[in-house]
Design a protein around this motif. Sequence first.
Motif, short mmCIF file in Angstrom:
data_model
loop_
_atom_site.label_atom_id
_atom_site.label_comp_id
_atom_site.label_asym_id
_atom_site.label_seq_id
_atom_site.Cartn_x
_atom_site.Cartn_y
_atom_site.Cartn_z
N GLN A 338 1.21 -1.34 0.16
CA GLN A 338 0.26 0.09 0.09
C GLN A 338 0.73 1.46 0.13
O GLN A 338 0.29 2.02 -0.60
CB GLN A 338 -0.96 -0.23 1.24
N ALA A 339 1.64 0.99 0.79
CA ALA A 339 3.02 2.52 1.20
C ALA A 339 3.65 3.12 -0.40
O ALA A 339 3.67 4.32 -1.12
CB ALA A 339 3.92 2.11 1.66
N LEU A 340 3.99 1.36 -0.85
CA LEU A 340 5.08 1.65 -2.49
C LEU A 340 3.58 2.60 -3.30
O LEU A 340 3.83 2.52 -4.72
CB LEU A 340 4.77 0.07 -3.36
N TYR A 341 2.19 1.41 -3.98
CA TYR A 341 1.26 2.36 -4.37
C TYR A 341 1.45 3.31 -3.92
O TYR A 341 0.78 4.75 -5.51
CB TYR A 341 -0.28 1.35 -4.37
N GLU A 342 0.86 4.18 -2.79
CA GLU A 342 0.27 5.45 -2.70
C GLU A 342 1.92 6.07 -3.23
O GLU A 342 1.72 7.16 -3.50
CB GLU A 342 0.90 5.59 -1.29
N GLN A 343 2.91 6.02 -3.28
CA GLN A 343 4.15 6.37 -3.64
C GLN A 343 3.98 6.93 -5.00
O GLN A 343 4.82 7.47 -5.44
CB GLN A 343 5.53 5.77 -3.22
N LEU A 344 3.62 5.77 -6.26
CA LEU A 344 3.23 5.62 -7.50
C LEU A 344 2.79 6.45 -7.66
O LEU A 344 2.43 7.66 -8.82
CB LEU A 344 2.92 4.10 -7.20
N MET A 345 1.42 6.65 -7.07
CA MET A 345 0.32 7.93 -7.87
C MET A 345 0.76 9.16 -6.90
O MET A 345 0.36 9.93 -8.59
CB MET A 345 -1.20 7.80 -6.83
N GLN A 348 4.62 9.29 -9.59
CA GLN A 348 3.72 8.56 -11.22
C GLN A 348 4.79 7.74 -11.52
O GLN A 348 5.34 7.31 -12.97
CB GLN A 348 3.50 9.92 -12.45
N ARG A 349 5.81 7.00 -10.39
CA ARG A 349 6.67 6.02 -10.51
C ARG A 349 7.88 6.27 -9.39
O ARG A 349 7.47 7.02 -8.58
CB ARG A 349 8.36 6.64 -11.59
N LEU A 350 8.39 4.59 -9.50
CA LEU A 350 9.54 4.05 -8.77
C LEU A 350 10.68 3.27 -9.46
O LEU A 350 10.62 3.21 -10.43
CB LEU A 350 8.02 3.11 -7.96
N ASP A 351 11.93 3.18 -8.60
CA ASP A 351 12.96 3.60 -9.06
C ASP A 351 13.47 3.13 -7.94
O ASP A 351 13.63 3.51 -6.60
CB ASP A 351 13.65 4.90 -9.16
N ASN A 352 13.75 1.68 -7.87
CA ASN A 352 14.63 0.40 -7.20
C ASN A 352 13.84 0.63 -5.60
O ASN A 352 15.16 0.40 -4.79
CB ASN A 352 15.40 0.90 -7.50
N ALA A 353 12.87 0.36 -5.90
CA ALA A 353 11.87 0.25 -3.98
C ALA A 353 11.96 -1.09 -3.61
O ALA A 353 11.95 -1.90 -4.15
CB ALA A 353 10.57 0.93 -4.30
N GLU A 354 12.56 -1.30 -2.80
CA GLU A 354 12.95 -2.59 -2.50
C GLU A 354 11.89 -3.08 -1.82
O GLU A 354 10.73 -2.69 -0.42
CB GLU A 354 14.35 -2.97 -1.09
N ALA A 355 11.23 -4.33 -0.96
CA ALA A 355 10.39 -4.81 -1.48
C ALA A 355 10.44 -5.95 -0.94
O ALA A 355 11.07 -6.75 -2.30
CB ALA A 355 8.83 -4.91 -2.19
N GLN A 356 9.72 -7.42 -0.24
CA GLN A 356 9.49 -8.52 -0.17
C GLN A 356 8.31 -9.57 -1.06
O GLN A 356 7.68 -9.14 -0.75
CB GLN A 356 9.29 -8.79 0.99
N PHE A 357 8.87 -10.06 -1.25
CA PHE A 357 7.39 -10.65 -2.22
C PHE A 357 7.55 -12.35 -2.02
O PHE A 357 8.75 -12.86 -1.27
CB PHE A 357 7.51 -10.78 -3.50
N ARG A 358 6.66 -13.37 -2.15
CA ARG A 358 6.88 -14.45 -1.68
C ARG A 358 6.99 -15.05 -3.04
O ARG A 358 5.74 -15.13 -4.09
CB ARG A 358 5.07 -14.35 -1.18
N THR A 359 7.49 -16.38 -3.20
CA THR A 359 6.98 -16.94 -4.73
C THR A 359 5.79 -18.22 -4.55
O THR A 359 5.72 -18.51 -3.59
CB THR A 359 8.38 -17.51 -4.97
N LYS A 360 5.71 -19.41 -5.68
CA LYS A 360 4.62 -19.74 -5.52
C LYS A 360 5.36 -20.58 -4.74
O LYS A 360 4.03 -21.41 -4.27
CB LYS A 360 4.55 -20.18 -6.90
N ALA A 361 6.39 -21.32 -4.07
CA ALA A 361 7.09 -22.50 -3.11
C ALA A 361 7.06 -21.99 -1.52
O ALA A 361 7.36 -22.27 -1.62
CB ALA A 361 8.10 -22.36 -3.52
#
Length: 962
Positions: A338-345, A348-361
Amino acid sequence: MSPPDVIPDDASKGAAKPWQYAARLLSVLDAAGLGIWSWDARRKTVQWALGTGRLFGLKEAPSEMTQSDYLVLVAAEDRPHVEAAMDSLVEGNGSRLNIRHRVHWPDASERWLELDGQLQDSNGTRLFVGLIRDITDQHAQALALEDSQERLELALASADLGNWEWHIPSDRLYASTRASELQGLIQGPFNGSFREFFRSVAAADRQAMRAAYSDLLAGRRQSYQATYQAVQSDGTTRQLESTAKLYLDDQGAPLRMAGIIIDATDRVLREQHLAASEAKFSALFQGSPDPISLSRLRDGVFMEINPSFSVVFGWEPSDIIGRSALEIGIWKDEYQRQALYEQLMQDQRLDNAEAQFRTKANQTLTCAVSSRIIRIDQRLCIVTTFRDITKRQQAEAALKASEAKFARAFHSSPDAIIISERSTGRFIEVNEGFYRLSGYRQEEALGKTSIELGVWPGDQRQEIHEQLEREGRVTNWEMVGQDRYGRPKNIEVSVEPIELNGVECLLLSARDISQLKAAHAQIHHLAYHDPLTNLPNRTLLTDRLNQQAALHKRHNLRGALLFLDLDHFKHINDSLGHPVGDAVLKMITARLEASVRQEDTVARLGGDEFVVLLTGLSGRRSEVTRHVRQVAEKLRTLLAEPMVFEGNRLQVTPSIGIALMPDHGETPADLLKRADIALYRAKAAGRNAIQMFRTTMQHAASARLQLEGELRLALQRQEFELHLQAQVDARTGGVVGAEVLLRWHHPEHGARSPAQFIEVLEESGLIVEVGNWVIREACRIAAALLAKGLIDADSFTLCINISPRQFRQNDFVERILDTLKLAGLAPKMIKLEITEGIVIQNLDDTIAKMRRLCRHGVSFAMDDFGTGYSSLTYLKRLPVNLLKIDQSFVRDALIDPNDAEIIRAIVAMARSLGLEVIAEGVEQQAQLDLLQLQGCHLYQGYLFSRPLPLAEFSEVLRVRSP
């Protein structure tokens, strides 16, 4: 009743009837607007019917006029070409007249007429007869059509179009000027064949055009359209698009096609560029190593992902497209999303913002995310690039751990490690290894230079800096340094330039290699010296020979190579053991070194072989030769002096071969080879001897080597043959056996004497292989003679000579038994002949092998009995059945009483031991009489038969058989 216009069949109703019908025909033609005319080309007169004149606007016209009068009626602008056409026919060119021209009527109106006639050549007159008709309306229509065509072409030209029409039955194609220009053909309109018009089409496109035309004929399409390349006259290529329609005739067959051509080069290039651009960006999207996704802005639903997305995150397109990130749970932290989405809005862009994601595994990845908002098909979308930095973060963590680890390694390394300023040489950091190397502690060394501490000379430091400038680094540089107490040390240094906090520095590692250098020196010494005697080995001897050869050549000096071999040294090792043998070799070494000059070289090549190199000899060759012989004789005498080891008094004599330098060779290989040849001759002469190399020795050695090579090939080429010499019982005259003798038929030199090659077979070891062949072949011969009924298995034996080397083979017994079994031969038919040389090698092994064979029925004969000094000693222990009296006793028995007495003694001894005896080399009847008188009745020799090939020997048996 016949129709009124048909002439009746009855010709008797009047001859004028045809003219009445002709008048009626003229009347019909006049009514149809057609006139009849005739033109006499020779008289140049024209005749026509009265109604024909009306076509010229004349109310009354003559029925005949001259050609000139007719031309007056023709409009002035057409008169020249009409006159030219008529003159051509007057001259006899052509048989048809077809002319169109204008006439002006009295009311000033203009009419178009067409004259069409055919030559009627009768009695030599050139008379043309035909019709004339008014074509004014048709001409007007043609003008209107032409005007319409011009307007059409103008319209097509303004639209940059060309038009064409193809008459299919005649294969004639008409194309406008623009169409011809686009095709790259002629300037102006085209009128020719279909194939000629489209000849500029690229070959690759012709097949597609044929397919489009076939689809049109088959009804699979309603109109024809094709895009193709046309090659222009200047070699350039145009992209053309042709659209046409097919017209059929009344029977439904193709009649004509009409179409247009447009230059589509720009459009095709734009399409190709667009397709390439799309392909490029698609390739970038699909081939990007980083995951990329395209999603809708309003709801976050994924629209597209690239293959890297599936590789990194595990979801395939079918798993994710049409679903949002929330649905699949790709974000590790919803608040972070949510924080990165608000920053994008906001930005109007995101540059090399670090975030953690889950894989299918369900694995966690850390990614650098970059996003942009774009518009696709009037919809706002988000294109996002993910860069997996999980490994980078792990690497950074590992780097921090590594820095700590290497800091510990720096201080605990056994090598001295120094960091110094490149410009001043001041030590910035040193480790504990530096203290162990130099004796200076860290606090004493920091801020000082190597010169101030005196750990290594300044000139060597300058050399290191020069190599750094040349090569950028220094690796394994060996130098001599010292510690704080002045003790010298061999040091190996490596230097790398580094930068610390913006300051150019040098990272230097130093290692004390003093012990390693000493070990290397020892290894180098061992590489060039014999470990037992510490004498130079073959490698060092070769090096000194090369040096001396160059030195002697420069100063015109000579040298000599003495090759020594200890006689029967193997007996010392075998009887007293190797420790005693090694002690003998050391004693020999001490005697040799004490007997030569300081500038001479004593070397050991291995085993009991020594070499003495005498150098710097001057004088004539004869003087040098005499001096070298004296030295050799002194060495021979000295080495032969007795020595005592472990209570054993030993006397070792040498055999010596000598080669002069450069007389007998300039290279080490030549000198050693020729000294070895001379040594071989010394040993052959009875050992404990000295031989100087002579050229004849080389020839003999070469001949022997050549003979050995030929013998190796002889067995492969089946050049060997067995001859058989009959063994006879003088009492009955019957053949009781035969001795098998090896013969060699050389392909170039013919039959070779056994005395020439048997010894070479024995010395080279070939006798084992050849001897095995002899046994196999002898058994085969015996089996063949037995099968033919020429011999009796109970009364005939075949004697085969066995060499000492062959008998010593571990599998000798098995080979004999296997060969007999393979040949199907009874063992009692084979008698093996052995010599004293076999017996004395290893008596116990000899007896064991003989007894094993005897148990199977094989018998033995002692060959050359009476010639050895120890034969009587061994005879009573050996399972021998037969003694063979050597031919040397038989040959001189008639003239030498001693030989006759020896024969009598051998026969008496054999009788007392229960052995048979046979005499060899019996050539005279008197010899046989003497033998029988002494009680020896078995013999072989030329008196009965020489050794014969199998065929001749078989014939002897056949004649002797009862």
